[in-house]
Write a protein that holds these residues in place. Structure first.
Motif, PDB file in Angstrom:
ATOM      1  N   ARG A  98     -15.146  12.460   7.735  1.00  0.00           N
ATOM      2  CA  ARG A  98     -14.856  13.648   8.352  1.00  0.00           C
ATOM      3  C   ARG A  98     -15.052  13.623   9.811  1.00  0.00           C
ATOM      4  N   LYS A  99     -13.775  13.467  10.441  1.00  0.00           N
ATOM      5  CA  LYS A  99     -13.898  13.156  11.935  1.00  0.00           C
ATOM      6  C   LYS A  99     -14.508  14.329  12.813  1.00  0.00           C
ATOM      7  N   TYR A 100     -14.434  15.611  12.683  1.00  0.00           N
ATOM      8  CA  TYR A 100     -14.875  16.565  13.519  1.00  0.00           C
ATOM      9  C   TYR A 100     -15.735  17.608  13.218  1.00  0.00           C
ATOM     10  N   VAL A 101     -15.973  17.609  11.649  1.00  0.00           N
ATOM     11  CA  VAL A 101     -17.142  18.565  11.257  1.00  0.00           C
ATOM     12  C   VAL A 101     -17.472  18.292   9.807  1.00  0.00           C
ATOM     13  N   ASP A 102     -18.449  18.315   9.283  1.00  0.00           N
ATOM     14  CA  ASP A 102     -19.131  18.225   8.219  1.00  0.00           C
ATOM     15  C   ASP A 102     -19.296  19.573   7.622  1.00  0.00           C
ATOM     16  N   LEU A 103     -18.688  20.096   6.680  1.00  0.00           N
ATOM     17  CA  LEU A 103     -18.631  21.549   6.321  1.00  0.00           C
ATOM     18  C   LEU A 103     -20.038  21.807   5.606  1.00  0.00           C
ATOM     19  N   GLU A 104     -20.750  22.725   6.016  1.00  0.00           N
ATOM     20  CA  GLU A 104     -22.064  23.166   5.523  1.00  0.00           C
ATOM     21  C   GLU A 104     -22.997  22.016   5.507  1.00  0.00           C
ATOM     22  N   GLY A 105     -22.938  21.107   6.246  1.00  0.00           N
ATOM     23  CA  GLY A 105     -23.616  19.980   6.216  1.00  0.00           C
ATOM     24  C   GLY A 105     -24.165  19.621   7.534  1.00  0.00           C
TER      25      GLY A 105
ATOM     26  N   ALA B  42       0.811  -1.097   0.085  1.00  0.00           N
ATOM     27  CA  ALA B  42       0.152  -0.059   0.115  1.00  0.00           C
ATOM     28  C   ALA B  42       0.803   1.115   0.016  1.00  0.00           C
ATOM     29  N   GLN B  43       0.223   2.377  -0.262  1.00  0.00           N
ATOM     30  CA  GLN B  43       0.631   3.824  -0.498  1.00  0.00           C
ATOM     31  C   GLN B  43      -0.048   4.591   0.685  1.00  0.00           C
ATOM     32  N   GLY B  44       0.679   5.816   1.195  1.00  0.00           N
ATOM     33  CA  GLY B  44       0.113   6.659   2.097  1.00  0.00           C
ATOM     34  C   GLY B  44       0.625   8.010   1.726  1.00  0.00           C
ATOM     35  N   TYR B  45      -0.392   8.848   1.871  1.00  0.00           N
ATOM     36  CA  TYR B  45       0.063  10.284   1.887  1.00  0.00           C
ATOM     37  C   TYR B  45      -0.574  11.080   3.003  1.00  0.00           C
ATOM     38  N   VAL B  46       0.197  11.829   3.969  1.00  0.00           N
ATOM     39  CA  VAL B  46      -0.028  12.372   4.912  1.00  0.00           C
ATOM     40  C   VAL B  46       0.167  13.863   4.726  1.00  0.00           C
ATOM     41  N   ARG B  47      -0.773  14.889   5.221  1.00  0.00           N
ATOM     42  CA  ARG B  47      -0.455  16.305   5.262  1.00  0.00           C
ATOM     43  C   ARG B  47      -1.046  16.849   6.722  1.00  0.00           C
ATOM     44  N   VAL B  48      -0.253  17.477   7.294  1.00  0.00           N
ATOM     45  CA  VAL B  48      -0.371  18.154   8.534  1.00  0.00           C
ATOM     46  C   VAL B  48      -0.192  19.714   8.812  1.00  0.00           C
ATOM     47  N   ASP B  49      -0.772  20.374   9.489  1.00  0.00           N
ATOM     48  CA  ASP B  49      -0.679  21.933   9.553  1.00  0.00           C
ATOM     49  C   ASP B  49      -1.098  22.542  10.661  1.00  0.00           C
ATOM     50  N   TRP B  50      -0.858  23.721  10.695  1.00  0.00           N
ATOM     51  CA  TRP B  50      -1.379  24.667  11.708  1.00  0.00           C
ATOM     52  C   TRP B  50      -2.316  25.776  11.398  1.00  0.00           C
ATOM     53  N   TYR B  51      -2.885  25.626  10.278  1.00  0.00           N
ATOM     54  CA  TYR B  51      -3.680  26.752   9.511  1.00  0.00           C
ATOM     55  C   TYR B  51      -5.072  26.980   9.936  1.00  0.00           C
ATOM     56  N   THR B  52      -5.749  26.342  10.713  1.00  0.00           N
ATOM     57  CA  THR B  52      -7.076  26.162  10.790  1.00  0.00           C
ATOM     58  C   THR B  52      -7.743  27.756  10.938  1.00  0.00           C
ATOM     59  N   PRO B  53      -8.511  28.128  10.222  1.00  0.00           N
ATOM     60  CA  PRO B  53      -8.971  29.557  10.078  1.00  0.00           C
ATOM     61  C   PRO B  53      -9.841  29.710  11.442  1.00  0.00           C
ATOM     62  N   ASP B  54      -9.895  30.759  11.721  1.00  0.00           N
ATOM     63  CA  ASP B  54     -10.987  31.152  12.643  1.00  0.00           C
ATOM     64  C   ASP B  54     -12.272  30.766  12.480  1.00  0.00           C
ATOM     65  N   GLY B  55     -12.936  30.858  11.333  1.00  0.00           N
ATOM     66  CA  GLY B  55     -14.302  30.585  10.793  1.00  0.00           C
ATOM     67  C   GLY B  55     -14.621  29.085  10.822  1.00  0.00           C
ATOM     68  N   LEU B  56     -13.841  28.105  11.050  1.00  0.00           N
ATOM     69  CA  LEU B  56     -13.757  26.719  11.386  1.00  0.00           C
ATOM     70  C   LEU B  56     -14.796  26.509  12.837  1.00  0.00           C
ATOM     71  N   PRO B  57     -15.595  25.901  13.074  1.00  0.00           N
ATOM     72  CA  PRO B  57     -16.230  25.876  14.166  1.00  0.00           C
ATOM     73  C   PRO B  57     -15.694  24.811  15.286  1.00  0.00           C
ATOM     74  N   THR B  58     -14.557  24.093  14.810  1.00  0.00           N
ATOM     75  CA  THR B  58     -13.603  23.264  15.590  1.00  0.00           C
ATOM     76  C   THR B  58     -12.194  23.517  15.145  1.00  0.00           C
ATOM     77  N   TRP B  59     -11.423  22.744  15.971  1.00  0.00           N
ATOM     78  CA  TRP B  59     -10.031  22.914  16.083  1.00  0.00           C
ATOM     79  C   TRP B  59      -9.178  22.367  14.684  1.00  0.00           C
ATOM     80  N   GLY B  60      -9.870  21.785  13.858  1.00  0.00           N
ATOM     81  CA  GLY B  60      -9.458  21.265  12.703  1.00  0.00           C
ATOM     82  C   GLY B  60     -10.184  20.228  11.998  1.00  0.00           C
TER      83      GLY B  60
END
Length: 350
Positions: free
Chosen positions: A274-281, A240-258
């Motif tokens: 979608r672990k913590y939020v379903d955007l506009e859903g 198998a293959q895997g790709y990972v991206r991590v960051d500290w860029y969550t904007p204030d407009g998101l209602p959770t931390w990431g």
């Protein structure tokens, strides 16, 4: 150990807010919280832990608590560079260890932990909470093992975070100084991407893998060059293959931390979490979407049960590692530390 007796655990290192989930999980699984100690009693998280558990004795010397008889497990969410030494001391004192991620910050620390596990027969479990404490990920694992999407060939995991998240600050007004010191937190891949590496190994059934490439950078916080605010990793195993991206860029407009997401690609379909939020859903978190030859499917996973802490308690009693196989934990941290060590450095990061 008498099966009617609760396991007794102590917390050593109260610097990261993940300690709240670790302690609560062990208590819910029937553990007895018998003591706490930390290097910095004035840290915001340490103050909150004492407020939340006022009846639990506070020991001034962490080493004394580690060495104390009658304790089965040491749980730690110390500053990351202290977690390895705490684990080694606890293992050699005859305790099992439950460490917040990352369980250590250097390959040398990992080697010392592996030696201590081998020589003492105790276990070292790292709490990869983005799997162990997220119901939709547990459900996805069940679906994969049922064969719903065929053979898994790739995972795509993203772990965005927010620097100023109130829940992670533990009541403080800002992140502590060690948050901006790479030597102390280990770098963004070690610190955050270890979650996604754990999920890659678990979903693909890979016992080992290689780091094909990795990058870290600082693109938004040039005044804090010790903070790596972006990281990516490309992984490859025999199957198998895997790709990972991590960051500290969550904007204030998101209602959770990431907006943490994980996509698992199989030969007969795919699953997106979608672990913590379903955007506009839909409200809340733990949303799972499955696509197969029959169509598209949505599963609300908010009521799916979690087993990590109950499994840990059973592992202490039965001398097993069902919560997380020991070799899996070692390999996850080996890959994270290797990717961090070999990463190309971009932007203001140092």
């Amino acid at each position: 150990m008498n099966s009617s007796q609760p396991i007794r655990f102590a917390a050593v290192g109260l610097d990261h807010a993940h300690i709240f989930g670790q302690v609560a999980g062990l208590l819910q699984a029937g553990g007895e919280f018998v003591g706490m100690a930390t290097d910095d009693p004035s840290a915001a998280v340490a103050v909150k832990v004492r407020e939340r558990y006022p009846d639990v004795p506070v020991v001034e010397d962490p080493d004394e608590l580690i060495a104390r008889d009658g304790i089965d497990v040491i749980v730690t969410a110390a500053v990351p560079d202290r977690r390895g030494p705490i684990a080694v001391a606890a293992l050699r004192a005859g305790k099992d260890v439950v460490a917040d991620k990352p369980g250590c910050v250097t390959l040398a620390q990992l080697e010392e932990i592996e030696k201590a596990v081998a020589e003492t027969g105790r276990f070292w479990s790292v709490t990869f909470s983005e799997r162990f404490e997220v119901p939709c990920v547990i459900k996805a694992g069940e679906l994969v093992r049922e064969g719903r999407i065929g053979t898994v060939v790739q995972t795509l995991g993203v772990g965005p975070h927010r620097i100023g998240d109130r829940g992670h600050l533990g009541g403080a007004n800002a992140r502590p100084d060690w948050f901006y010191d790479k030597a102390r937190y280990g770098g963004i891949i070690t610190d955050i991407a270890s979650h996604q590496i754990d999920q890659f190994l678990w979903f693909t059934g890979s016992r080992t893998a290689e780091v094909v490439s990795s990058t870290v950078g600082n693109f938004a916080n040039p005044d804090k060059p010790g903070l790596q605010d972006f990281g990516e990793v490309l992984l490859r195993s025999d199957n198998a293959q895997g790709y990972v991206r991590v960051d500290w860029y969550t904007p204030d407009g998101l209602p959770t931390w990431g907006d943490g997401r994980l996509t698992v690609l199989g030969t007969d379909g795919y699953i997106e979490m979608r672990k913590y939020v379903d955007l506009e859903g839909r409200d809340g978190g733990n949303h799972l979407f499955l696509v197969d030859h029959e169509g598209t499917h949505y599963i609300d996973c908010s009521q799916v049960g979690l087993t990590y802490y109950a499994d840990l308690v059973r592992d202490v009693r039965d001398r097993t590692t069902t919560a997380a196989p020991q070799e899996h934990t070692f390999e996850t941290m080996r890959l994270a530390l290797t990717a961090q060590q070999n990463a190309a450095v971009r932007g203001a990061a140092r």
